[in-house]
Design a protein around this motif. Sequence first.
Motif, PDB file in Angstrom:
ATOM      1  N   ALA A  77       0.831  -1.204   0.000  1.00  0.00           N
ATOM      2  CA  ALA A  77       0.000   0.000   0.000  1.00  0.00           C
ATOM      3  C   ALA A  77       0.867   1.256   0.000  1.00  0.00           C
ATOM      4  CB  ALA A  77      -0.923  -0.008   1.206  1.00  0.00           C
ATOM      5  N   PRO A  78       0.385   2.348  -0.586  1.00  0.00           N
ATOM      6  CA  PRO A  78       1.186   3.573  -0.669  1.00  0.00           C
ATOM      7  C   PRO A  78       1.540   4.133   0.696  1.00  0.00           C
ATOM      8  CG  PRO A  78      -0.730   3.679  -2.121  1.00  0.00           C
ATOM      9  CD  PRO A  78      -0.919   2.479  -1.248  1.00  0.00           C
ATOM     10  N   HIS A  79       2.689   4.746   0.770  1.00  0.00           N
ATOM     11  CA  HIS A  79       3.110   5.486   1.952  1.00  0.00           C
ATOM     12  C   HIS A  79       2.924   6.968   1.661  1.00  0.00           C
ATOM     13  CE1 HIS A  79       6.045   2.040   3.259  1.00  0.00           C
ATOM     14  NE2 HIS A  79       4.776   1.750   3.437  1.00  0.00           N
ATOM     15  N   GLY A  80       2.071   7.627   2.394  1.00  0.00           N
ATOM     16  CA  GLY A  80       1.883   9.053   2.189  1.00  0.00           C
ATOM     17  C   GLY A  80       0.899   9.348   1.074  1.00  0.00           C
ATOM     18  N   ALA A  81       0.725  10.659   0.797  1.00  0.00           N
ATOM     19  CA  ALA A  81      -0.284  11.103  -0.160  1.00  0.00           C
ATOM     20  C   ALA A  81       0.249  11.244  -1.572  1.00  0.00           C
ATOM     21  CB  ALA A  81      -0.861  12.450   0.297  1.00  0.00           C
ATOM     22  N   ALA A  82       1.559  11.229  -1.754  1.00  0.00           N
ATOM     23  CA  ALA A  82       2.133  11.429  -3.078  1.00  0.00           C
ATOM     24  C   ALA A  82       1.775  10.267  -4.004  1.00  0.00           C
ATOM     25  CB  ALA A  82       3.649  11.569  -2.971  1.00  0.00           C
ATOM     26  N   ARG A  83       1.648  10.572  -5.290  1.00  0.00           N
ATOM     27  CA  ARG A  83       1.358   9.532  -6.269  1.00  0.00           C
ATOM     28  C   ARG A  83       2.532   8.548  -6.308  1.00  0.00           C
ATOM     29  NH1 ARG A  83      -1.941   8.493 -10.742  1.00  0.00           N
ATOM     30  NH2 ARG A  83      -0.928   7.668 -12.617  1.00  0.00           N
ATOM     31  N   PRO A  84       2.251   7.249  -6.228  1.00  0.00           N
ATOM     32  CA  PRO A  84       3.337   6.268  -6.248  1.00  0.00           C
ATOM     33  C   PRO A  84       4.127   6.319  -7.558  1.00  0.00           C
ATOM     34  CG  PRO A  84       1.296   5.256  -5.486  1.00  0.00           C
ATOM     35  CD  PRO A  84       0.934   6.613  -6.018  1.00  0.00           C
ATOM     36  N   VAL A  85       5.376   5.928  -7.480  1.00  0.00           N
ATOM     37  CA  VAL A  85       6.254   5.831  -8.644  1.00  0.00           C
ATOM     38  C   VAL A  85       6.754   4.388  -8.722  1.00  0.00           C
ATOM     39  CG1 VAL A  85       8.402   6.601  -9.724  1.00  0.00           C
ATOM     40  CG2 VAL A  85       6.970   8.240  -8.449  1.00  0.00           C
ATOM     41  N   VAL A  86       6.345   3.684  -9.774  1.00  0.00           N
ATOM     42  CA  VAL A  86       6.753   2.289  -9.951  1.00  0.00           C
ATOM     43  C   VAL A  86       7.797   2.226 -11.059  1.00  0.00           C
ATOM     44  CG1 VAL A  86       6.049  -0.060 -10.483  1.00  0.00           C
ATOM     45  CG2 VAL A  86       4.494   1.460  -9.228  1.00  0.00           C
ATOM     46  N   ALA A  87       8.975   1.750 -10.727  1.00  0.00           N
ATOM     47  CA  ALA A  87      10.034   1.552 -11.704  1.00  0.00           C
ATOM     48  C   ALA A  87      10.066   0.083 -12.092  1.00  0.00           C
ATOM     49  CB  ALA A  87      11.381   1.973 -11.128  1.00  0.00           C
ATOM     50  N   VAL A  88       9.948  -0.197 -13.390  1.00  0.00           N
ATOM     51  CA  VAL A  88      10.123  -1.551 -13.902  1.00  0.00           C
ATOM     52  C   VAL A  88      11.570  -1.637 -14.379  1.00  0.00           C
ATOM     53  CG1 VAL A  88       9.338  -3.306 -15.534  1.00  0.00           C
ATOM     54  CG2 VAL A  88       7.696  -1.658 -14.569  1.00  0.00           C
ATOM     55  N   LEU A  89      12.365  -2.408 -13.671  1.00  0.00           N
ATOM     56  CA  LEU A  89      13.805  -2.445 -13.894  1.00  0.00           C
ATOM     57  C   LEU A  89      14.124  -3.317 -15.107  1.00  0.00           C
ATOM     58  CD1 LEU A  89      16.607  -1.641 -12.823  1.00  0.00           C
ATOM     59  CD2 LEU A  89      16.436  -3.534 -11.202  1.00  0.00           C
ATOM     60  N   ALA A  90      15.141  -2.915 -15.889  1.00  0.00           N
ATOM     61  CA  ALA A  90      15.512  -3.673 -17.080  1.00  0.00           C
ATOM     62  C   ALA A  90      17.021  -3.669 -17.256  1.00  0.00           C
ATOM     63  CB  ALA A  90      14.839  -3.089 -18.327  1.00  0.00           C
ATOM     64  N   LEU A  91      17.518  -4.684 -17.899  1.00  0.00           N
ATOM     65  CA  LEU A  91      18.898  -4.745 -18.371  1.00  0.00           C
ATOM     66  C   LEU A  91      18.841  -4.611 -19.878  1.00  0.00           C
ATOM     67  CD1 LEU A  91      21.925  -5.335 -17.689  1.00  0.00           C
ATOM     68  CD2 LEU A  91      21.409  -7.751 -18.138  1.00  0.00           C
ATOM     69  N   ASN A  92      19.534  -3.627 -20.428  1.00  0.00           N
ATOM     70  CA  ASN A  92      19.444  -3.362 -21.860  1.00  0.00           C
ATOM     71  C   ASN A  92      19.780  -4.582 -22.706  1.00  0.00           C
ATOM     72  OD1 ASN A  92      20.588  -0.609 -20.519  1.00  0.00           O
ATOM     73  ND2 ASN A  92      19.159  -0.115 -22.170  1.00  0.00           N
ATOM     74  N   GLU A  93      20.739  -5.385 -22.245  1.00  0.00           N
ATOM     75  CA  GLU A  93      21.213  -6.511 -23.038  1.00  0.00           C
ATOM     76  C   GLU A  93      20.276  -7.707 -23.050  1.00  0.00           C
ATOM     77  OE1 GLU A  93      24.439  -3.821 -22.166  1.00  0.00           O
ATOM     78  OE2 GLU A  93      23.024  -4.854 -20.842  1.00  0.00           O
ATOM     79  N   GLY A  94      19.289  -7.744 -22.156  1.00  0.00           N
ATOM     80  CA  GLY A  94      18.375  -8.880 -22.172  1.00  0.00           C
ATOM     81  C   GLY A  94      17.512  -8.953 -20.935  1.00  0.00           C
ATOM     82  N   THR A  95      16.195  -8.761 -21.107  1.00  0.00           N
ATOM     83  CA  THR A  95      15.218  -8.818 -20.023  1.00  0.00           C
ATOM     84  C   THR A  95      14.041  -9.666 -20.503  1.00  0.00           C
ATOM     85  OG1 THR A  95      15.871  -6.619 -19.254  1.00  0.00           O
ATOM     86  CG2 THR A  95      13.739  -7.432 -18.504  1.00  0.00           C
ATOM     87  N   GLU A  96      13.501 -10.509 -19.615  1.00  0.00           N
ATOM     88  CA  GLU A  96      12.428 -11.403 -20.031  1.00  0.00           C
ATOM     89  C   GLU A  96      11.211 -10.609 -20.499  1.00  0.00           C
ATOM     90  OE1 GLU A  96       9.868 -14.540 -20.779  1.00  0.00           O
ATOM     91  OE2 GLU A  96       9.330 -12.814 -19.522  1.00  0.00           O
TER      92      GLU A  96
END
Length: 373
Positions: free
Chosen positions: A44-63
Motif C-alpha cells: 500500500a502507498p506510503h503518504g499522499a504522493a502519487r506512487p512511482v513504480v520503476a520496472v527495472l531492465a537490463l538493456n542486453e536482455g530482459t524477459e
Amino acid sequence: MAMGKVFRFVLVSSIAMLLGGAATALPAAGDADRDRQVFVDAMAPHGAARPVVAVLALNEGTEMTDLLLPTAVLRRADVADVVVVAPRAGEVALYPALRVRGAISFEDFARRYPAGASHVVVPAMVDDDDPAVTGWLRQQAASGARVIGVCSGVRVVGRAGLLDGRRFSGHWYDRRTLLERHRGAVHVPDRRYVVDGPVATTTGITASVPAMLALVEALGGPARAAALAGELGVSDWGPSHDSAAFGLDTPRAFHYLVNKAAFWRGETLQVDVADGADEVALALVADAWVRTGHVSLVAVSDAAAVTLRSGLVLASSPPVAGRSRVPRETALPPVRQLDRALCEIGERHGDARRDWVMQEMEYPMPEGGLCGR
C-alpha cells in the motif's frame, strides 16, 4: 545482445533447472486469502504522493513478459507513474523475442524522481548480477522502495542482498540456487506471490498476472483490480498455487535440454503488430510459441516500429511473403489468448511440448482444461 552471452545464460539456466526440482521446500503458513491481504497491505502507498513504480531492465536482455506485462497493467490501471528504467536510455532487448524502446537511464530517473521509486518491479535478466542493476536496486531499497521480484528476477533481488533471511517464492527451477545463495532464506510453496517485509517475490512468468493485479489492488483498490482482471480474462488474483505440479522429472528434463540445445530454430513465425497493440496478449502468446523450441519470432508491420498501448515502442520488420504467422484470436481477453495459443501449440507440436511450455511459464492448467477438454 551477444549470442555467446545468451548461450551461457541458457546453459546455466539449464543446469539450475535440472537441480532446482530436487530442493525441499517448507510448508506455507496461513491461508491464501490472508496471504493476499498481507501482500496488499505491504504494498500500500506510503503518504499522499502519487506512487512511482520503476520496472527495472537490463538493456542486453530482459524477459519479455516479465517486463511488458507489469508495465502494461500498471499503466492501464493509472494508479502510479510507471517507468521502465535501465542502465542506459533507449532500447531493451527482450528474450525470448522482440525489442522495445522507451527505457530511461538511472541518471534520468534520479533527475525526474529525486525521492526515488515507491516500488520496483524486477524481471528476469540474462545477467542476474549486473553491477549497475544490482547497485541501483540496492540503493532504491535503502531509500524505502518496496521491491517485487518477478519469476527469475528473484535472482536479481537476491544478488542485490535483499533475500537473505526472507521467505520467498520464485520460479521452480531457481529454488535450489536461491536457497544455497541466501543465508536464512526460506522457500514458500503453493503461493504465486509471497511478501516478507518490503520484498515480494513471485513464481514463474505467468505469475506476473495475479501479482500485478494484487499490486493494483494495493495502489488503487479492489474495484480497480477487479475491472482489470476482467479485461485480462481472469476471475481471481489470489496467491494460491499448486507447486507440486511444476518441476523436472526425467521426461521433462529431456525435453528441456533438447529445447535449449536447439538454439537454432526450425521455423521463423511473424506476428503482426500495429500502433496501440495490446502488449499483454502479445507477450504471453509470443513467449509461449518461442518456448516450444521449434520457432523464432519476428514482429512485423509496414513501419519500422510501432507504439504499443503502454507507450513503449516495439521494433518491427516488414512482413515476408510466404512466412507463417502466429495464430491469434485478438477478440479474446489476453490470458484467454494464451490459452488459445497453448491449444494451437498442442495441435501443432503435441501435448508433451505444450505441457513443457506451461512448465517453463509456470502456468497452471485452467479449470476445465484447455481447448474445451
